[in-house]
Write a protein that holds these residues in place. Sequence first.
Motif, PDB file in Angstrom:
ATOM      1  N   ASN A 154      -5.142  17.271  17.458  1.00 15.55           N
ATOM      2  CA  ASN A 154      -5.373  16.495  16.242  1.00 15.55           C
ATOM      3  C   ASN A 154      -4.308  16.748  15.197  1.00 15.55           C
ATOM      4  O   ASN A 154      -3.814  15.818  14.554  1.00 15.55           O
ATOM      5  CB  ASN A 154      -6.735  16.873  15.652  1.00 15.55           C
ATOM      6  CG  ASN A 154      -7.731  15.775  15.898  1.00 15.55           C
ATOM      7  OD1 ASN A 154      -7.355  14.610  15.976  1.00 15.55           O
ATOM      8  ND2 ASN A 154      -8.992  16.125  16.030  1.00 15.55           N
ATOM      9  N   PHE A 212      -9.171  -2.086  17.888  1.00 12.54           N
ATOM     10  CA  PHE A 212      -7.992  -1.386  17.385  1.00 12.54           C
ATOM     11  C   PHE A 212      -6.701  -2.120  17.701  1.00 12.54           C
ATOM     12  O   PHE A 212      -5.862  -2.324  16.846  1.00 12.54           O
ATOM     13  CB  PHE A 212      -7.979   0.018  17.985  1.00 12.54           C
ATOM     14  CG  PHE A 212      -6.714   0.763  17.750  1.00 12.54           C
ATOM     15  CD1 PHE A 212      -6.462   1.357  16.532  1.00 12.54           C
ATOM     16  CD2 PHE A 212      -5.757   0.865  18.752  1.00 12.54           C
ATOM     17  CE1 PHE A 212      -5.290   2.046  16.311  1.00 12.54           C
ATOM     18  CE2 PHE A 212      -4.579   1.549  18.533  1.00 12.54           C
ATOM     19  CZ  PHE A 212      -4.344   2.132  17.316  1.00 12.54           C
ATOM     20  N   SER A 214     -14.579   2.043  14.642  1.00 12.17           N
ATOM     21  CA  SER A 214     -14.514   2.391  16.072  1.00 12.17           C
ATOM     22  C   SER A 214     -13.144   2.932  16.444  1.00 12.17           C
ATOM     23  O   SER A 214     -12.116   2.553  15.883  1.00 12.17           O
ATOM     24  CB  SER A 214     -14.888   1.191  16.931  1.00 12.17           C
ATOM     25  OG  SER A 214     -14.290   0.041  16.425  1.00 12.17           O
ATOM     26  N   ARG A 215     -13.163   3.842  17.419  1.00  7.10           N
ATOM     27  CA  ARG A 215     -11.922   4.407  17.941  1.00  7.10           C
ATOM     28  C   ARG A 215     -11.294   3.419  18.907  1.00  7.10           C
ATOM     29  O   ARG A 215     -11.968   2.521  19.407  1.00  7.10           O
ATOM     30  CB  ARG A 215     -12.240   5.693  18.713  1.00  7.10           C
ATOM     31  CG  ARG A 215     -12.672   6.826  17.848  1.00  7.10           C
ATOM     32  CD  ARG A 215     -13.135   7.975  18.744  1.00  7.10           C
ATOM     33  NE  ARG A 215     -13.868   8.966  17.979  1.00  7.10           N
ATOM     34  CZ  ARG A 215     -13.282   9.889  17.227  1.00  7.10           C
ATOM     35  NH1 ARG A 215     -11.984   9.967  17.158  1.00  7.10           N
ATOM     36  NH2 ARG A 215     -14.008  10.744  16.541  1.00  7.10           N
ATOM     37  N   ALA A 217     -10.853  11.219  24.059  1.00  5.10           N
ATOM     38  CA  ALA A 217     -10.425  10.243  23.049  1.00  5.10           C
ATOM     39  C   ALA A 217      -9.294  10.809  22.205  1.00  5.10           C
ATOM     40  O   ALA A 217      -8.345  10.099  21.861  1.00  5.10           O
ATOM     41  CB  ALA A 217     -11.601   9.860  22.163  1.00  5.10           C
ATOM     42  N   THR A 218      -9.392  12.108  21.894  1.00 12.67           N
ATOM     43  CA  THR A 218      -8.342  12.746  21.101  1.00 12.67           C
ATOM     44  C   THR A 218      -7.020  12.712  21.843  1.00 12.67           C
ATOM     45  O   THR A 218      -5.980  12.394  21.269  1.00 12.67           O
ATOM     46  CB  THR A 218      -8.708  14.210  20.802  1.00 12.67           C
ATOM     47  OG1 THR A 218     -10.058  14.248  20.390  1.00 12.67           O
ATOM     48  CG2 THR A 218      -7.826  14.797  19.749  1.00 12.67           C
ATOM     49  N   PHE A 277      -5.686   9.211  21.986  1.00 12.77           N
ATOM     50  CA  PHE A 277      -5.139   8.833  20.700  1.00 12.77           C
ATOM     51  C   PHE A 277      -3.774   9.477  20.471  1.00 12.77           C
ATOM     52  O   PHE A 277      -2.857   8.857  19.940  1.00 12.77           O
ATOM     53  CB  PHE A 277      -6.107   9.220  19.582  1.00 12.77           C
ATOM     54  CG  PHE A 277      -5.824   8.501  18.308  1.00 12.77           C
ATOM     55  CD1 PHE A 277      -6.159   7.176  18.172  1.00 12.77           C
ATOM     56  CD2 PHE A 277      -5.196   9.134  17.251  1.00 12.77           C
ATOM     57  CE1 PHE A 277      -5.869   6.484  17.019  1.00 12.77           C
ATOM     58  CE2 PHE A 277      -4.899   8.459  16.101  1.00 12.77           C
ATOM     59  CZ  PHE A 277      -5.252   7.131  15.987  1.00 12.77           C
ATOM     60  N   ALA A 294      -8.453   4.589  12.442  1.00  6.74           N
ATOM     61  CA  ALA A 294      -8.998   4.781  13.783  1.00  6.74           C
ATOM     62  C   ALA A 294      -9.157   6.257  14.108  1.00  6.74           C
ATOM     63  O   ALA A 294     -10.066   6.647  14.841  1.00  6.74           O
ATOM     64  CB  ALA A 294      -8.084   4.120  14.811  1.00  6.74           C
ATOM     65  N   LYS A 295      -8.290   7.083  13.548  1.00  7.96           N
ATOM     66  CA  LYS A 295      -8.344   8.512  13.848  1.00  7.96           C
ATOM     67  C   LYS A 295      -9.521   9.181  13.159  1.00  7.96           C
ATOM     68  O   LYS A 295     -10.280   9.926  13.767  1.00  7.96           O
ATOM     69  CB  LYS A 295      -7.035   9.178  13.415  1.00  7.96           C
ATOM     70  CG  LYS A 295      -7.010  10.677  13.627  1.00  7.96           C
ATOM     71  CD  LYS A 295      -5.639  11.234  13.342  1.00  7.96           C
ATOM     72  CE  LYS A 295      -5.589  12.723  13.568  1.00  7.96           C
ATOM     73  NZ  LYS A 295      -6.178  13.477  12.465  1.00  7.96           N
ATOM     74  N   THR A 296      -9.658   8.902  11.843  1.00  3.77           N
ATOM     75  CA  THR A 296     -10.696   9.621  11.106  1.00  3.77           C
ATOM     76  C   THR A 296     -12.050   8.922  11.200  1.00  3.77           C
ATOM     77  O   THR A 296     -13.059   9.519  10.877  1.00  3.77           O
ATOM     78  CB  THR A 296     -10.317   9.742   9.619  1.00  3.77           C
ATOM     79  OG1 THR A 296     -10.011   8.436   9.153  1.00  3.77           O
ATOM     80  CG2 THR A 296      -9.111  10.614   9.424  1.00  3.77           C
ATOM     81  N   THR A 297     -12.063   7.653  11.606  1.00  3.42           N
ATOM     82  CA  THR A 297     -13.244   6.789  11.666  1.00  3.42           C
ATOM     83  C   THR A 297     -13.974   6.669  10.330  1.00  3.42           C
ATOM     84  O   THR A 297     -15.062   6.137  10.254  1.00  3.42           O
ATOM     85  CB  THR A 297     -14.273   7.228  12.742  1.00  3.42           C
ATOM     86  OG1 THR A 297     -14.863   8.445  12.322  1.00  3.42           O
ATOM     87  CG2 THR A 297     -13.638   7.384  14.087  1.00  3.42           C
TER      88      THR A 297
END
Lengths: 300, 410
Positions: free
Chosen positions: B116, B167, B229-230, B243-244, B247, B315-318
Amino acid sequence: MDYFLELLIGGLTRGSIYALIALGYTMVYGIIELINFAHGEIYMLGAFTALIVASVLTLHGMTGLSVLILASVVAVLYAAAYGFTVEKIAYKPLRQAPRLSPLISAIGMSIFLQNYVLLAQTSDFLPFPNLLPALPFLDPYSRFIGPTEFVIVLTTALATVALSCFIKFTRLGRAMRATAQDRGMAMLLGVNVNAVISTTFIVGSALAAIGGILIATHVGRINFAIGFIAGIKAFTAAVLGGIGSIPGAVLGGLVLGWTESFATGYLSSDYEDVFAFCLLVLILILRPAGILGRSTVQKV
Amino acid sequence: MKALAELKKSLGIALWFMALTFPVMVIRVNTIERVVEWRWRNMAFIGIGSFLLSFAWRLLLARKERGRGKTDTGDGTIPAVRRRLLAAPGIRQPALAALALSAAAFPFLFSSYQTNIMTTALMYVMLGLGLNIVVGLAGLLDLGYVAFYAVGAYSYALLNHHFGLGFWAALPVGALLSVLFALALGFPILRLRGDYLAIVTLGFCEITRLVLENWNEFSFGPSGIANISRPGLFGLRLTLHEATIYFYFIVLGLCLATLFVVRRLQHSRVGRAWVALREDEIACEAMGIDKARAKLTAYTLGAAWAGMVGVLFAAKTTFINPASFTFLESAMILSIVVLGGMGSIMGIVVGAFLLILTPEYLRAFSSYRMLLFGTVMVLMMVFRPQGIVANVRQVYRYRKQPESEGCAGG
């Protein structure tokens, strides 16, 4: 009508404070053509120093007007010293640099000073004591104007007159005008340009500190971030009136104060700061030279 | 004798700073319990610190003065050691390969927390490169860069909230909206002189934030928008860890694309026009460069990146709210560009990693982060305005052709 008068006086008070800070901006810009971003922070430091000194004195048993006067004197001296030091550190080594460099350095200085106060003191809002004595002769008009408003307007008027006289009639003032007109020529004629620039910063910072103490008394609380918005608004005032011009700064401050006061009073109070910024953007697009400024043609 | 004078000077400076910082550093009044706290230790630190630093200050300043005469003669014609090292194919290719490999392996070797942080750093690299187009290349000091970042983030958040836009669809939309925003703003303001432009962009940045904060019906006010949403991967269900990682690779890919595009832009026709504009506007106009158009391209292209990274951020922090888009964020991106070296791509990558990772890994520093940024900006401007990795001017040489030697000027 009463509401109108209330807003008029509110705007006048606000505008006077902006004018006091704007004077420092305008003087510095007139001489070295730099937007001194750290100027708002000097104002904040002035208010903080006054608060600290006043608190210490009060805890040691002093009361009333003498605390205010002593704290103000110390705060003004300290703010002047900060202004002087900031110039020596962040701007003097950059006299020959491209225009962008001192500007970035000024922004850095502003961030530094904010965080210096934040880390050394606190991030909370601190209550600022109202040390002004009651002014009985104002009682009949108390609905419109209180003692703080009266003192703010009076101080601004006195400071502006004093500054104008200083620039117009003293030797140093003449040297300042000469430096503003043409630095190289002034240097050739034996003006100590570095001393003149230092003086400009000292005088401008002292005025900002007076503004800081007055606004802190008026609003009643301060924190480390008050300088940022106040700085931008004062800059707006300086540009509005025509940057580099001393009556312009005062006029700009008053116009900005009234704009804000009437706009928040009649339109919406949520967007208080937006009005000031919109005014800034509009004036820069429509008349970048300001109300009293003359537009200059760049020569090659 | 000289040493004594220097010592006296430094002693004077130390005393000056001790006196200057006395009320703020030493006294702290507790207004609630009504006690004064005297912190004399701070005064001693300030004294010793400023005594030593004043030596360093004068030494560095003297060195810079001496260096000024030297660099003027051979400007950019002699490649620095770094450049020579990088230019050698025997070193360059293995180094690049090692870098690529470690970047690809990073999320599998470290925890998702580390991934992250690295993702954030890469996002700031992109922001830095975007701002570099505006500040570094075209010389337009934009203090409101974060406004475009906010436009990107909010356009994804709102489109996602109201219409369920994904996204990948939002990425170009966010960039496009930022570009439109920049066009609308840039058109009237870009003819202003440097310092006025700085303050107007700052004003716009504050207006954007205040509007987002107060216009509750549109932007949900200070409480912000949650549950964004991611990015999805062909409808696969990913765990948080996966997901991390996914991303991270999206950001890495976009970052590499940015590097490529910015590099190509810099040496393109419009890139050279920007640099010329930065150096001298009047000469530029005389050479037939459309000043307004060149400025507007720089401003809007910079905004496009900010918008894109804004979408990434959302998208990262939602979750986003106006508090993420203050002036300090702009200042942070600016200090990346300044520290790295204006106009230098390599420098900005280094600058972003330094400024983002140092406070993350040295936790003790994290509260001093903004103090550090301010100091960096002042010190870099005073001592090394070209940044840690200075941009090396591309030098174009005319090769003499044998037949044209005879006719001079032909």
